[in-house]
Write a protein that holds these residues in place. Structure first.
Motif, PDB file in Angstrom:
ATOM      1  N   GLY A  89       2.891  -5.295   2.842  1.00 19.40           N
ATOM      2  CA  GLY A  89       4.141  -4.547   2.819  1.00 19.40           C
ATOM      3  C   GLY A  89       5.272  -5.512   3.074  1.00 19.40           C
ATOM      4  O   GLY A  89       5.037  -6.715   3.242  1.00 19.40           O
ATOM      5  N   GLY A  90       6.531  -4.988   3.133  1.00 18.37           N
ATOM      6  CA  GLY A  90       6.900  -3.605   3.177  1.00 18.37           C
ATOM      7  C   GLY A  90       6.588  -2.874   4.475  1.00 18.37           C
ATOM      8  O   GLY A  90       5.953  -3.358   5.393  1.00 18.37           O
ATOM      9  N   CYS A  91       7.134  -1.663   4.503  1.00 15.69           N
ATOM     10  CA  CYS A  91       7.011  -0.829   5.697  1.00 15.69           C
ATOM     11  C   CYS A  91       5.558  -0.527   6.043  1.00 15.69           C
ATOM     12  O   CYS A  91       5.244  -0.276   7.208  1.00 15.69           O
ATOM     13  N   PHE A  92       4.666  -0.531   5.042  1.00 17.02           N
ATOM     14  CA  PHE A  92       3.261  -0.313   5.352  1.00 17.02           C
ATOM     15  C   PHE A  92       2.760  -1.363   6.340  1.00 17.02           C
ATOM     16  O   PHE A  92       1.933  -1.062   7.218  1.00 17.02           O
ATOM     17  N   ALA A  93       3.254  -2.597   6.217  1.00 21.26           N
ATOM     18  CA  ALA A  93       2.798  -3.674   7.107  1.00 21.26           C
ATOM     19  C   ALA A  93       3.129  -3.381   8.564  1.00 21.26           C
ATOM     20  O   ALA A  93       2.421  -3.842   9.468  1.00 21.26           O
TER      21      ALA A  93
ATOM     22  N   ALA B  82       2.575 -10.389   5.313  1.00 21.77           N
ATOM     23  CA  ALA B  82       3.580  -9.808   6.201  1.00 21.77           C
ATOM     24  C   ALA B  82       2.880  -9.274   7.437  1.00 21.77           C
ATOM     25  O   ALA B  82       2.057  -8.361   7.350  1.00 21.77           O
ATOM     26  N   ALA B  83       3.188  -9.844   8.575  1.00 22.87           N
ATOM     27  CA  ALA B  83       2.515  -9.487   9.822  1.00 22.87           C
ATOM     28  C   ALA B  83       3.192  -8.292  10.491  1.00 22.87           C
ATOM     29  O   ALA B  83       4.400  -8.090  10.360  1.00 22.87           O
ATOM     30  N   ASN B  84       2.401  -7.519  11.202  1.00 23.86           N
ATOM     31  CA  ASN B  84       2.865  -6.331  11.915  1.00 23.86           C
ATOM     32  C   ASN B  84       3.428  -6.748  13.267  1.00 23.86           C
ATOM     33  O   ASN B  84       2.688  -7.046  14.196  1.00 23.86           O
ATOM     34  N   LEU B  85       4.742  -6.738  13.383  1.00 24.56           N
ATOM     35  CA  LEU B  85       5.390  -7.057  14.650  1.00 24.56           C
ATOM     36  C   LEU B  85       5.762  -5.799  15.426  1.00 24.56           C
ATOM     37  O   LEU B  85       5.941  -5.843  16.628  1.00 24.56           O
TER      38      LEU B  85
ATOM     39  N   HIS C 297       0.854  -1.187   0.000  1.00 21.89           N
ATOM     40  CA  HIS C 297       0.000   0.000   0.000  1.00 21.89           C
ATOM     41  C   HIS C 297       0.889   1.236   0.000  1.00 21.89           C
ATOM     42  O   HIS C 297       1.133   1.868   1.029  1.00 21.89           O
ATOM     43  N   ILE C 298       1.376   1.572  -1.178  1.00 20.72           N
ATOM     44  CA  ILE C 298       2.233   2.734  -1.345  1.00 20.72           C
ATOM     45  C   ILE C 298       1.955   3.332  -2.717  1.00 20.72           C
ATOM     46  O   ILE C 298       1.911   2.621  -3.727  1.00 20.72           O
TER      47      ILE C 298
ATOM     48  N   ASN D  58      -1.689   6.484   5.991  1.00 22.77           N
ATOM     49  CA  ASN D  58      -0.761   5.517   5.429  1.00 22.77           C
ATOM     50  C   ASN D  58       0.640   5.779   5.959  1.00 22.77           C
ATOM     51  O   ASN D  58       1.055   6.930   6.101  1.00 22.77           O
ATOM     52  N   PHE D  59       1.367   4.718   6.263  1.00 19.90           N
ATOM     53  CA  PHE D  59       2.743   4.838   6.763  1.00 19.90           C
ATOM     54  C   PHE D  59       3.562   5.798   5.912  1.00 19.90           C
ATOM     55  O   PHE D  59       4.338   6.606   6.429  1.00 19.90           O
TER      56      PHE D  59
END
Length: 550
Positions: free
Chosen positions: A98-102, A165-168, A55-56, A122-123
């Motif tokens: 993502g990616g950094c969005f994640a 990609a999970a958000n850790l 999402h970028i 959005n990030f």
């Protein structure tokens, strides 16, 4: 701009042509390729040919997602032309979100009725480059119109496996458990399964591939390797499996940071040993930029996607070629702890990265044009993955559409495939094949860099076999010379040989809305001489040979 007049204009538009010593071509010394058909190296995982969607900018909105009510042809809101093209190249796996969005994404925002989903920042709105781009156009915040359900439908329509990609960084471990539950719990078994069913998906999505964080050394939490190892243990110690063989992928280093890998694996395989057979992947990211001729001292770290010369050409390919050393070094470091190499490498972000200025629309953050230079960069990278099929289990090109190294560019109702698409189309035949050891012998390409002599390999590629069919892909990086090449297949009887080539008269050649087929593939003549093949590889080209054995 430099031009090399070695092709007829009709060839550039895709007409069939044969390279067999046409008048006026510059010829290099003979090159030789030996395909050792009796020395297989292991199966080439189809997942090496994956794609990445984040999402970028214009990747999801204006790229993948146009909305169900759009006049643009779509299937459930997903751009129809994109679906059809992806099926042509058999995309096996797609990484998302993502990616950094994640690292700032809450998956719960993207489920349920679209009209009730929250709108978020959005990030990438906080990124300085993004803000600079947005001065030219409207800001894009995250509407959450495209969430887990929509992504899963995208995967089903393109027949690709999902890789989430999970958000850790900003969600607790329990949220990962619940996301797995939402995706994989049987119909009617849990409340989250009922929520999934209310969105039109009663049956589970059966997601096997899960990235545990993203770039945890940076935007994913700015952890030390030891801190990330501790978090990785916590997030993965128990995850509901629902009968699936889950594949958990750790967030590995940027480029060839061997220290990060050593420290993480030492922590994981310490006295308090981590025993989880689902830990099967170690993510590595490598972006290539042209850093030649003092650009860093001028404050410009990246070259331009369209304005470059021959030195920039070779230097960019050199940066991409570092992928091989990264794979070898990381594999060696991992093997000191994971001695049976249960964990494979996952190169889930790679490709050239240029400065802004060639995006199709101001909202396409990090969007860039894709030229023949990028096609060769992508091809040589895929060849590296093929040659190291025993080490690399997954790779996803960054990114699919309207971004870095894209296969497609689109804006509103207009759409076209870039030269990278044609590379993936040519290389798709390697998927699931048995990698064969192949030896390339060709003179190096020599050029001047910053007043000093430099060199780059003259030919390289990879080969694979499925039954009686051998696929050979070759990159000729030389901008000025066609290469007459002899190919031996270990004494095997050759029944037939067909060639396809991607080349153009201008190294800057690229496709546009007005000229969507300026760069495309064409037929290439191949001669059979007993147990050998003869072919002339045009300058700056990617070639695929399909050889049928008796």
């Amino acid at each position: 701009m430099e031009r090399r007049q070695f092709l007829r204009n009709s060839a550039i538009t895709g007409a069939a042509f044969a390279f067999s010593g046409a008048k006026g071509w510059a010829k290099s010394a003979d090159a030789h390729i030996d395909i050792l058909i009796d020395e297989p190296k292991g199966e080439i995982s189809p997942n090496i040919y994956g794609q990445f969607t984040e999402h970028i900018g214009g990747v999801i909105y204006d790229g993948v997602w146009v909305g169900e009510k759009s006049k643009i042809p779509n299937r459930y809101g997903i751009r129809s032309e994109l679906i059809d093209k992806m099926k042509q190249i058999h995309v096996p796996i797609i990484r998302w979100p993502g990616g950094c969005f994640a690292d700032s994404y809450d998956w719960k925002d993207g489920i349920g009725p679209a009209s009730k989903r929250p709108r978020r920042t959005n990030f990438w709105e906080g990124d300085h480059d993004a803000i600079r781009l947005h001065e030219k156009g409207p800001q894009i915040f995250e509407p959450n119109e495209f969430g887990t359900d929509e992504f899963m439908r995208f995967c089903r329509l393109t027949q690709a496996q999902p890789y989430l990609a999970a958000n850790l960084r900003s969600l607790p471990a329990l949220d990962l458990d619940h996301w797995v539950e939402y995706c994989n719990s049987p119909a009617g078994s849990t409340t989250l399964a009922d929520v999934r069913a209310s969105g039109g998906f009663p049956e589970p999505f059966n997601v096997r591939y899960w990235g545990i964080g993203n770039e945890s050394w940076g935007c994913g939490g700015n952890f030390t390797p030891e801190e990330y190892a501790s978090e990785f243990r916590r997030y993965t110690t128990w995850i509901p499996g629902y009968g699936l063989d889950l594949q958990l992928i750790g967030s590995g280093p940027n480029d060839n940071d061997i220290d990060w890998t050593h420290r993480f694996f030492e922590q994981i395989y310490s006295d308090h040993a981590y025993h989880n057979r689902s830990f099967t992947g170690w993510s590595v990211h490598h972006y290539a930029s042209d850093l030649s001729r003092g650009r860093i001292s001028k404050g410009d770290r990246k070259g331009d996607a369209l304005q470059f010369d021959s030195v920039d050409w070779y230097e960019l390919l050199r940066q991409c070629d570092l992928t091989e050393q990264i794979i070898q070094d990381q594999w060696t470091a991992m093997g000191q702890y994971d001695t049976d190499h249960h964990v494979k490498l996952v190169v889930d972000e790679y490709g050239p990265w240029y400065r802004e200025g060639t995006e199709l629309d101001p909202t396409h953050i990090f969007g860039q044009q894709i030229t023949m230079r990028d096609a060769l960069a992508t091809a040589l990278t895929l060849d590296i993955f093929n040659r190291h099929s025993e080490k690399v289990s997954i790779a996803t090109c960054a990114q699919l559409i309207n971004n870095l190294n894209a296969l497609f560019l689109a804006h509103e109702d207009r759409f076209f495939a870039t030269p990278n698409f044609h590379v993936f189309a040519m290389y798709a035949a390697h998927q699931g094949g048995e990698a064969l050891r192949t030896v390339f012998s060709a003179p190096d390409v020599r050029y001047m860099r910053d007043g000093k002599s430099a060199q780059f390999w003259g030919l390289n590629g990879s080969a694979s076999r499925k039954g009686q069919v051998v696929t050979l892909t070759i990159v000729n990086p030389d901008l000025s010379k066609a290469t007459e090449t002899q190919i031996a297949l270990g004494g095997a009887r050759i029944i037939r040989a067909d060639g396809t080539v991607l080349a153009a008269a201008d190294m800057h050649a690229h496709n546009t809305f007005d000229r969507p087929n300026a760069v495309t593939t064409a037929n290439l003549a191949v001669a059979i001489n007993g147990e050998q093949l003869s072919v002339t590889l045009p300058p700056a080209s990617v070639t695929k040979l399909t050889v049928t054995l008796g």
